[in-house]
Design a protein around this motif. Structure first.
Motif, PDB file in Angstrom:
ATOM      1  N   ALA A 116       9.530  19.316  99.738  1.00  0.00           N
ATOM      2  CA  ALA A 116       9.678  18.484  98.537  1.00  0.00           C
ATOM      3  C   ALA A 116       9.472  19.270  97.230  1.00  0.00           C
ATOM      4  CB  ALA A 116       8.745  17.271  98.615  1.00  0.00           C
ATOM      5  N   PRO A 117       8.594  20.283  97.189  1.00  0.00           N
ATOM      6  CA  PRO A 117       8.460  21.058  95.946  1.00  0.00           C
ATOM      7  C   PRO A 117       9.769  21.709  95.478  1.00  0.00           C
ATOM      8  CG  PRO A 117       6.594  21.510  97.384  1.00  0.00           C
ATOM      9  CD  PRO A 117       7.558  20.668  98.181  1.00  0.00           C
ATOM     10  N   LEU A 118      10.755  21.815  96.386  1.00  0.00           N
ATOM     11  CA  LEU A 118      12.038  22.403  95.987  1.00  0.00           C
ATOM     12  C   LEU A 118      12.804  21.512  95.014  1.00  0.00           C
ATOM     13  CD1 LEU A 118      13.333  23.887  99.354  1.00  0.00           C
ATOM     14  CD2 LEU A 118      12.555  25.131  97.346  1.00  0.00           C
ATOM     15  N   ILE A 119      12.470  20.218  94.993  1.00  0.00           N
ATOM     16  CA  ILE A 119      13.154  19.296  94.078  1.00  0.00           C
ATOM     17  C   ILE A 119      12.895  19.755  92.630  1.00  0.00           C
ATOM     18  CG2 ILE A 119      13.251  16.915  93.239  1.00  0.00           C
ATOM     19  CD1 ILE A 119      12.552  16.023  96.125  1.00  0.00           C
ATOM     20  N   GLU A 120      11.630  19.993  92.341  1.00  0.00           N
ATOM     21  CA  GLU A 120      11.277  20.436  90.996  1.00  0.00           C
ATOM     22  C   GLU A 120      11.810  21.853  90.720  1.00  0.00           C
ATOM     23  OE1 GLU A 120       7.065  19.951  90.150  1.00  0.00           O
ATOM     24  OE2 GLU A 120       7.359  21.136  88.321  1.00  0.00           O
ATOM     25  N   TYR A 121      11.734  22.678  91.737  1.00  0.00           N
ATOM     26  CA  TYR A 121      12.212  24.069  91.638  1.00  0.00           C
ATOM     27  C   TYR A 121      13.681  24.104  91.176  1.00  0.00           C
ATOM     28  CZ  TYR A 121      13.512  28.702  93.689  1.00  0.00           C
ATOM     29  OH  TYR A 121      13.974  29.977  93.923  1.00  0.00           O
ATOM     30  N   TYR A 122      14.526  23.282  91.832  1.00  0.00           N
ATOM     31  CA  TYR A 122      15.942  23.297  91.478  1.00  0.00           C
ATOM     32  C   TYR A 122      16.241  22.468  90.233  1.00  0.00           C
ATOM     33  CZ  TYR A 122      17.238  25.954  95.614  1.00  0.00           C
ATOM     34  OH  TYR A 122      17.380  26.957  96.546  1.00  0.00           O
ATOM     35  N   GLU A 123      15.407  21.472  89.981  1.00  0.00           N
ATOM     36  CA  GLU A 123      15.544  20.690  88.749  1.00  0.00           C
ATOM     37  C   GLU A 123      15.404  21.630  87.543  1.00  0.00           C
ATOM     38  OE1 GLU A 123      14.784  16.596  88.144  1.00  0.00           O
ATOM     39  OE2 GLU A 123      16.363  17.626  87.000  1.00  0.00           O
ATOM     40  N   LYS A 124      14.376  22.463  87.615  1.00  0.00           N
ATOM     41  CA  LYS A 124      14.113  23.417  86.517  1.00  0.00           C
ATOM     42  C   LYS A 124      15.263  24.384  86.316  1.00  0.00           C
ATOM     43  CE  LYS A 124       9.082  23.578  86.186  1.00  0.00           C
ATOM     44  NZ  LYS A 124       7.973  24.001  87.058  1.00  0.00           N
ATOM     45  N   LYS A 125      15.965  24.692  87.393  1.00  0.00           N
ATOM     46  CA  LYS A 125      17.109  25.604  87.277  1.00  0.00           C
ATOM     47  C   LYS A 125      18.376  24.872  86.837  1.00  0.00           C
ATOM     48  CE  LYS A 125      15.598  28.855  90.902  1.00  0.00           C
ATOM     49  NZ  LYS A 125      15.459  30.176  90.279  1.00  0.00           N
ATOM     50  N   GLY A 126      18.270  23.536  86.703  1.00  0.00           N
ATOM     51  CA  GLY A 126      19.437  22.759  86.268  1.00  0.00           C
ATOM     52  C   GLY A 126      20.472  22.561  87.358  1.00  0.00           C
ATOM     53  N   LEU A 127      20.075  22.739  88.618  1.00  0.00           N
ATOM     54  CA  LEU A 127      21.050  22.657  89.716  1.00  0.00           C
ATOM     55  C   LEU A 127      20.993  21.349  90.500  1.00  0.00           C
ATOM     56  CD1 LEU A 127      20.738  26.260  91.235  1.00  0.00           C
ATOM     57  CD2 LEU A 127      22.568  25.337  89.793  1.00  0.00           C
ATOM     58  N   LEU A 128      19.966  20.534  90.250  1.00  0.00           N
ATOM     59  CA  LEU A 128      19.736  19.362  91.105  1.00  0.00           C
ATOM     60  C   LEU A 128      20.685  18.202  90.806  1.00  0.00           C
ATOM     61  CD1 LEU A 128      17.510  18.878  93.313  1.00  0.00           C
ATOM     62  CD2 LEU A 128      16.485  17.294  91.666  1.00  0.00           C
ATOM     63  N   ARG A 129      21.304  17.646  91.856  1.00  0.00           N
ATOM     64  CA  ARG A 129      22.161  16.454  91.732  1.00  0.00           C
ATOM     65  C   ARG A 129      21.614  15.414  92.701  1.00  0.00           C
ATOM     66  NH1 ARG A 129      23.129  19.903  88.441  1.00  0.00           N
ATOM     67  NH2 ARG A 129      24.775  21.465  88.647  1.00  0.00           N
ATOM     68  N   ASN A 130      20.948  14.392  92.170  1.00  0.00           N
ATOM     69  CA  ASN A 130      20.358  13.362  93.036  1.00  0.00           C
ATOM     70  C   ASN A 130      21.404  12.353  93.486  1.00  0.00           C
ATOM     71  OD1 ASN A 130      17.604  14.214  92.941  1.00  0.00           O
ATOM     72  ND2 ASN A 130      17.516  13.468  90.838  1.00  0.00           N
ATOM     73  N   ILE A 131      21.381  12.023  94.767  1.00  0.00           N
ATOM     74  CA  ILE A 131      22.238  10.924  95.227  1.00  0.00           C
ATOM     75  C   ILE A 131      21.427   9.975  96.112  1.00  0.00           C
ATOM     76  CG2 ILE A 131      24.374  12.284  95.128  1.00  0.00           C
ATOM     77  CD1 ILE A 131      24.272  12.394  98.175  1.00  0.00           C
ATOM     78  N   ASP A 132      21.876   8.707  96.127  1.00  0.00           N
ATOM     79  CA  ASP A 132      21.205   7.692  96.920  1.00  0.00           C
ATOM     80  C   ASP A 132      21.790   7.748  98.332  1.00  0.00           C
ATOM     81  OD1 ASP A 132      20.178   5.457  98.080  1.00  0.00           O
ATOM     82  OD2 ASP A 132      21.052   4.037  96.651  1.00  0.00           O
ATOM     83  N   ALA A 133      20.965   8.141  99.296  1.00  0.00           N
ATOM     84  CA  ALA A 133      21.475   8.373 100.647  1.00  0.00           C
ATOM     85  C   ALA A 133      21.529   7.116 101.514  1.00  0.00           C
ATOM     86  CB  ALA A 133      20.636   9.447 101.341  1.00  0.00           C
ATOM     87  N   LYS A 134      21.168   5.977 100.929  1.00  0.00           N
ATOM     88  CA  LYS A 134      21.269   4.717 101.670  1.00  0.00           C
ATOM     89  C   LYS A 134      22.752   4.321 101.694  1.00  0.00           C
ATOM     90  CE  LYS A 134      19.058   0.646 100.732  1.00  0.00           C
ATOM     91  NZ  LYS A 134      18.674   0.411  99.349  1.00  0.00           N
ATOM     92  N   GLY A 135      23.141   3.543 102.674  1.00  0.00           N
ATOM     93  CA  GLY A 135      24.537   3.113 102.711  1.00  0.00           C
ATOM     94  C   GLY A 135      25.351   3.914 103.705  1.00  0.00           C
ATOM     95  N   ALA A 136      26.598   3.485 103.846  1.00  0.00           N
ATOM     96  CA  ALA A 136      27.480   4.071 104.866  1.00  0.00           C
ATOM     97  C   ALA A 136      27.885   5.491 104.498  1.00  0.00           C
ATOM     98  CB  ALA A 136      28.723   3.197 105.013  1.00  0.00           C
ATOM     99  N   PRO A 137      28.133   6.339 105.523  1.00  0.00           N
ATOM    100  CA  PRO A 137      28.491   7.733 105.273  1.00  0.00           C
ATOM    101  C   PRO A 137      29.619   7.909 104.248  1.00  0.00           C
ATOM    102  CG  PRO A 137      28.131   7.401 107.606  1.00  0.00           C
ATOM    103  CD  PRO A 137      27.981   6.054 106.962  1.00  0.00           C
ATOM    104  N   GLU A 138      30.688   7.092 104.356  1.00  0.00           N
ATOM    105  CA  GLU A 138      31.813   7.256 103.427  1.00  0.00           C
ATOM    106  C   GLU A 138      31.388   7.079 101.967  1.00  0.00           C
ATOM    107  OE1 GLU A 138      34.748   8.431 103.399  1.00  0.00           O
ATOM    108  OE2 GLU A 138      34.804   8.866 105.556  1.00  0.00           O
ATOM    109  N   SER A 139      30.475   6.132 101.725  1.00  0.00           N
ATOM    110  CA  SER A 139      30.063   5.896 100.345  1.00  0.00           C
ATOM    111  C   SER A 139      29.111   6.992  99.862  1.00  0.00           C
ATOM    112  CB  SER A 139      29.492   4.480 100.164  1.00  0.00           C
ATOM    113  OG  SER A 139      28.103   4.465 100.329  1.00  0.00           O
ATOM    114  N   VAL A 140      28.273   7.487 100.764  1.00  0.00           N
ATOM    115  CA  VAL A 140      27.398   8.606 100.387  1.00  0.00           C
ATOM    116  C   VAL A 140      28.259   9.851 100.109  1.00  0.00           C
ATOM    117  CG1 VAL A 140      25.478  10.090 101.093  1.00  0.00           C
ATOM    118  CG2 VAL A 140      25.479   7.677 101.750  1.00  0.00           C
ATOM    119  N   LEU A 141      29.286  10.042 100.932  1.00  0.00           N
ATOM    120  CA  LEU A 141      30.199  11.174 100.723  1.00  0.00           C
ATOM    121  C   LEU A 141      30.857  11.079  99.345  1.00  0.00           C
ATOM    122  CD1 LEU A 141      31.820  13.660 101.827  1.00  0.00           C
ATOM    123  CD2 LEU A 141      33.542  12.019 102.597  1.00  0.00           C
TER     124      LEU A 141
END
Ligand code: ADP
Length: 209
Positions: free
Chosen positions: A175-200
């Motif tokens: 989990a500490p990698l979330i902040e690590y990559y956030e600081k580098k400006g690389l993080l893209r959060n997505i909501d992983a709930k829901g069907a695979p096609e919609s997450v894709l």
């Protein structure tokens, strides 16, 4: 495009990666799959990591980084890749930064309760690694792979004690990698709930495709 999929076990990284690799025409590199293949083939590496995987602990960074470094020697990674399950520690992320430039880190967000439901119902075809869920994504015939007709198995680390341990390991080490990559400006959060096609679809939008 060089992608990292980040998120807790059970968030669906492997499922989405299997779909995304077709769309983006880049290889899917799952360190978990590479370790399981080594175990199945009874290689030196496999013998070394077998009990670690069963317990849900992490394989030592040096061993994991060496395996990934070797995988990057294959030319199919030159035009991009999806890393799934790597990096899992800050030290691994630092090593990765020395090996490759990363375009996006997609962070799959999912609540605890849903994670446990997904992992405990997960089943797998041992030879192809194809993933099912007894309720959300059942095979056509119960307990049997749709294409190979082989019996499906439950991963040793999808049994209840190991699941709780994996979640703890995730919180502490990954989990500490979330902040690590956030600081580098690389993080893209997505909501992983829901069907695979919609997450894709969300994932593709998050990386600008
Ligand atoms: P998950 O379903 O939890 O995402 P994976 O299939 O990615 O599981 O990984 C299974 C196991 O393989 C992990 O619990 C760990 O023991 C080992 N493993 C995979 N990737 C790594 C890594 N980057 N560093 C250390 N151990 C790893």
């Amino acid at each position: 495009m060089n992608l990292v999929f980040l998120g807790p076990p059970g968030a669906g990284k492997g499922t989405i990666a299997a779909l995304a690799k077709e769309r983006l025409d880049i290889p899917h590199i799952s360190t978990g799959d590479l370790f399981r293949a080594a175990i199945k083939n009874e290689t030196e590496l496999g013998k070394q990591v077998k009990s670690i995987l069963a317990s849900g602990e992490l394989v030592p960074d040096s061993v994991t980084v060496a395996m990934v470094r070797e995988r990057f020697l294959l030319k199919d990674t030159d035009n991009g890749f999806i890393l799934d399950g790597f990096p899992r520690t800050i030290a691994q992320a630092d090593s990765l930064a020395e090996m490759k430039f990363i375009d996006h880190v997609v962070n799959f967000e999912l609540g605890r309760e849903e994670i446990v439901k997904r992992l405990s119902g997960r089943r797998m075809c041992k030879s192809t690694g194809r993933i099912y869920h007894i309720i959300y994504n059942p095979p056509k015939v119960e307990g049997i792979d749709d294409e190979t007709n082989e019996p499906l198995i439950q991963r040793e680390d999808d049994k209840e004690e190991a699941i709780l341990n994996r979640l703890e390991v995730y919180d502490r080490q990954t989990a500490p990698l979330i902040e690590y990559y956030e600081k580098k400006g690389l993080l893209r959060n997505i909501d992983a709930k829901g069907a695979p096609e919609s997450v894709l679809a969300q994932m593709l939008e998050a990386i600008g495709r």
